[in-house]
Design a protein around this motif. Structure first.
Motif, PDB file in Angstrom:
ATOM      1  N   TYR A  88       0.846  -1.186   0.000  1.00 52.25           N
ATOM      2  CA  TYR A  88       0.000   0.000   0.000  1.00 52.25           C
ATOM      3  C   TYR A  88       0.882   1.236   0.000  1.00 52.25           C
ATOM      4  O   TYR A  88       1.708   1.427   0.897  1.00 52.25           O
ATOM      5  CB  TYR A  88      -0.882   0.028   1.245  1.00 52.25           C
ATOM      6  N   ARG A  89       0.713   2.074  -1.007  1.00 51.41           N
ATOM      7  CA  ARG A  89       1.417   3.346  -1.039  1.00 51.41           C
ATOM      8  C   ARG A  89       0.577   4.425  -0.379  1.00 51.41           C
ATOM      9  O   ARG A  89       1.091   5.301   0.315  1.00 51.41           O
ATOM     10  CB  ARG A  89       1.748   3.732  -2.481  1.00 51.41           C
ATOM     11  N   LEU A  90      -0.735   4.343  -0.585  1.00 47.67           N
ATOM     12  CA  LEU A  90      -1.715   5.218   0.061  1.00 47.67           C
ATOM     13  C   LEU A  90      -2.941   4.378   0.379  1.00 47.67           C
ATOM     14  O   LEU A  90      -3.258   3.439  -0.347  1.00 47.67           O
ATOM     15  CB  LEU A  90      -2.101   6.386  -0.855  1.00 47.67           C
ATOM     16  N   ALA A  91      -3.652   4.736   1.444  1.00 44.58           N
ATOM     17  CA  ALA A  91      -4.882   4.023   1.793  1.00 44.58           C
ATOM     18  C   ALA A  91      -5.843   4.984   2.467  1.00 44.58           C
ATOM     19  O   ALA A  91      -5.452   5.774   3.325  1.00 44.58           O
ATOM     20  CB  ALA A  91      -4.588   2.833   2.704  1.00 44.58           C
ATOM     21  N   GLY A  92      -7.118   4.912   2.068  1.00 45.98           N
ATOM     22  CA  GLY A  92      -8.141   5.810   2.593  1.00 45.98           C
ATOM     23  C   GLY A  92      -8.479   5.556   4.047  1.00 45.98           C
ATOM     24  O   GLY A  92      -8.260   4.467   4.586  1.00 45.98           O
ATOM     25  N   THR A  93      -9.057   6.563   4.675  1.00 43.59           N
ATOM     26  CA  THR A  93      -9.335   6.492   6.112  1.00 43.59           C
ATOM     27  C   THR A  93     -10.375   5.436   6.452  1.00 43.59           C
ATOM     28  O   THR A  93     -10.248   4.748   7.471  1.00 43.59           O
ATOM     29  CB  THR A  93      -9.804   7.856   6.627  1.00 43.59           C
ATOM     30  N   ARG A  94     -11.420   5.280   5.634  1.00 44.06           N
ATOM     31  CA  ARG A  94     -12.452   4.278   5.940  1.00 44.06           C
ATOM     32  C   ARG A  94     -11.885   2.868   5.805  1.00 44.06           C
ATOM     33  O   ARG A  94     -12.230   1.979   6.595  1.00 44.06           O
ATOM     34  CB  ARG A  94     -13.666   4.467   5.030  1.00 44.06           C
ATOM     35  N   LEU A  95     -11.019   2.667   4.832  1.00 41.73           N
ATOM     36  CA  LEU A  95     -10.395   1.354   4.663  1.00 41.73           C
ATOM     37  C   LEU A  95      -9.489   1.034   5.840  1.00 41.73           C
ATOM     38  O   LEU A  95      -9.527  -0.070   6.392  1.00 41.73           O
ATOM     39  CB  LEU A  95      -9.614   1.322   3.350  1.00 41.73           C
ATOM     40  N   CYS A  96      -8.697   1.999   6.255  1.00 44.07           N
ATOM     41  CA  CYS A  96      -7.815   1.794   7.417  1.00 44.07           C
ATOM     42  C   CYS A  96      -8.624   1.560   8.685  1.00 44.07           C
ATOM     43  O   CYS A  96      -8.248   0.745   9.536  1.00 44.07           O
ATOM     44  CB  CYS A  96      -6.895   3.003   7.590  1.00 44.07           C
ATOM     45  N   SER A  97      -9.754   2.259   8.794  1.00 42.78           N
ATOM     46  CA  SER A  97     -10.606   2.101   9.968  1.00 42.78           C
ATOM     47  C   SER A  97     -11.173   0.686  10.054  1.00 42.78           C
ATOM     48  O   SER A  97     -11.256   0.103  11.145  1.00 42.78           O
ATOM     49  CB  SER A  97     -11.751   3.114   9.930  1.00 42.78           C
ATOM     50  N   ALA A  98     -11.549   0.115   8.906  1.00 45.35           N
ATOM     51  CA  ALA A  98     -12.088  -1.249   8.907  1.00 45.35           C
ATOM     52  C   ALA A  98     -11.041  -2.246   9.385  1.00 45.35           C
ATOM     53  O   ALA A  98     -11.368  -3.264  10.002  1.00 45.35           O
ATOM     54  CB  ALA A  98     -12.582  -1.619   7.516  1.00 45.35           C
ATOM     55  N   HIS A  99      -9.777  -1.957   9.108  1.00 46.41           N
ATOM     56  CA  HIS A  99      -8.676  -2.828   9.545  1.00 46.41           C
ATOM     57  C   HIS A  99      -8.137  -2.415  10.921  1.00 46.41           C
ATOM     58  O   HIS A  99      -7.274  -3.106  11.469  1.00 46.41           O
ATOM     59  CB  HIS A  99      -7.547  -2.805   8.520  1.00 46.41           C
ATOM     60  N   CYS A 100      -8.619  -1.270  11.415  1.00 50.86           N
ATOM     61  CA  CYS A 100      -8.183  -0.743  12.718  1.00 50.86           C
ATOM     62  C   CYS A 100      -6.676  -0.497  12.759  1.00 50.86           C
ATOM     63  O   CYS A 100      -6.036  -0.656  13.805  1.00 50.86           O
ATOM     64  CB  CYS A 100      -8.597  -1.676  13.861  1.00 50.86           C
ATOM     65  N   ARG A 101      -6.104  -0.093  11.633  1.00 51.77           N
ATOM     66  CA  ARG A 101      -4.679   0.221  11.593  1.00 51.77           C
ATOM     67  C   ARG A 101      -4.357   0.957  10.293  1.00 51.77           C
ATOM     68  O   ARG A 101      -5.100   0.864   9.322  1.00 51.77           O
ATOM     69  CB  ARG A 101      -3.823  -1.037  11.703  1.00 51.77           C
ATOM     70  N   GLU A 102      -3.238   1.666  10.305  1.00 50.75           N
ATOM     71  CA  GLU A 102      -2.768   2.332   9.101  1.00 50.75           C
ATOM     72  C   GLU A 102      -2.212   1.289   8.137  1.00 50.75           C
ATOM     73  O   GLU A 102      -1.391   0.447   8.514  1.00 50.75           O
ATOM     74  CB  GLU A 102      -1.671   3.342   9.469  1.00 50.75           C
ATOM     75  N   LEU A 103      -2.650   1.354   6.884  1.00 50.70           N
ATOM     76  CA  LEU A 103      -2.218   0.361   5.895  1.00 50.70           C
ATOM     77  C   LEU A 103      -1.040   0.831   5.055  1.00 50.70           C
ATOM     78  O   LEU A 103      -0.389   0.004   4.402  1.00 50.70           O
ATOM     79  CB  LEU A 103      -3.389   0.002   4.973  1.00 50.70           C
TER      80      LEU A 103
END
Length: 245
Positions: A83-98
């Motif tokens: 992952y070079r960039l990842a959106g906030t909702r996607l990171c939230s679903a994983h509960c971590r910065e991607l």
């Protein structure tokens, strides 16, 4: 092998569609989620007659409402994808910065091999991919998602970036509270944005040896009923009538 995993999954779990080549939104209509459809249409319009648009042409302001579900992958071969960039909702679903994390981590061996082959199809042959995904939490909860992967070109380096989205089909109360720890593939579909895959016009030396081709003589193929609107089967492909307009 990667080829066997890829071919088996497409032969038994999904229909590999050959696009008619018409830019009328038909491809997006085959996608379930509005975010997937909108991002695909944006990418398709951006690229014009090219296999893929340049990374620098993607304007976040034009897809502002989708950014929370979108991401960009950096590839260094089909087995090194991050992952070079990842959106906030996607990171939230994983509960971590991607950002910076390995995209291929958290899948079964077979799913990871299938994803490696998909990445090769996207970066080498300019295909788009739509993937049905189940996200699994430690409590056994399952989040159904739809993922889109489309190629981006970097001048002088080739199609080494992938623009994507991953959107939940519904939003359960626990999303963002219990992290997705692993993922599994429920369906796969390649979409050829032009009338025929890019590799058909490519020199033989540049063809991707992992991917199945139009000709499939000598390979046993299942014969399920044709989907609505389909014209005929060609090997493992479903052909729809139509042409460029």
């Amino acid at each position: 092998t990667n080829r066997e995993a890829f071919s088996s999954r497409f032969e038994t779990r999904t229909v590999l569609r050959r696009n008619t080549g018409r830019k009328n939104g038909k491809e997006a209509n085959q996608m379930k989620h509005g975010v997937t459809q909108t991002l695909y249409n944006y990418w398709d319009n951006l690229r014009g007659a090219r296999p893929a648009p340049n990374r620098s042409e993607v304007d976040p302001g034009e897809i502002r409402g989708l950014l929370g579900d979108t991401f960009i992958l950096e590839t260094n071969g089909s087995r090194d994808v991050r992952y070079r960039l990842a959106g906030t909702r996607l990171c939230s679903a994983h509960c971590r910065e991607l950002k910076g994390r390995n995209f291929l981590r958290g899948w079964s061996v077979k799913d990871r091999e299938a994803l490696e082959s998909l990445i090769a199809a996207i970066t080498e042959d300019a295909a788009a991919a739509v993937i049905g995904i189940n996200g699994h939490t430690e409590r056994g909860q399952i989040l159904q998602m739809e993922m889109l992967l489309v190629p981006l070109n970097v001048p002088g380096e080739g199609r080494i970036r992938v623009l994507g989205s991953c959107t939940p089909m519904e939003k359960p109360y626990w999303i963002g509270l219990h992290p997705i720890l692993s993922q599994s593939i429920s369906s796969l579909r390649l979409v050829w944005p032009d009338e025929r895959p890019y590799f058909v016009d490519a020199p033989a030396s540049t063809l991707n040896p992992i991917l199945p081709r139009f000709t499939a003589e000598g390979i046993a193929m299942p014969t399920p009923p044709l989907p609505s609107g389909a014209e005929r089967k060609v090997g493992h492909l479903t052909v729809y009538s139509g042409g460029k307009t």
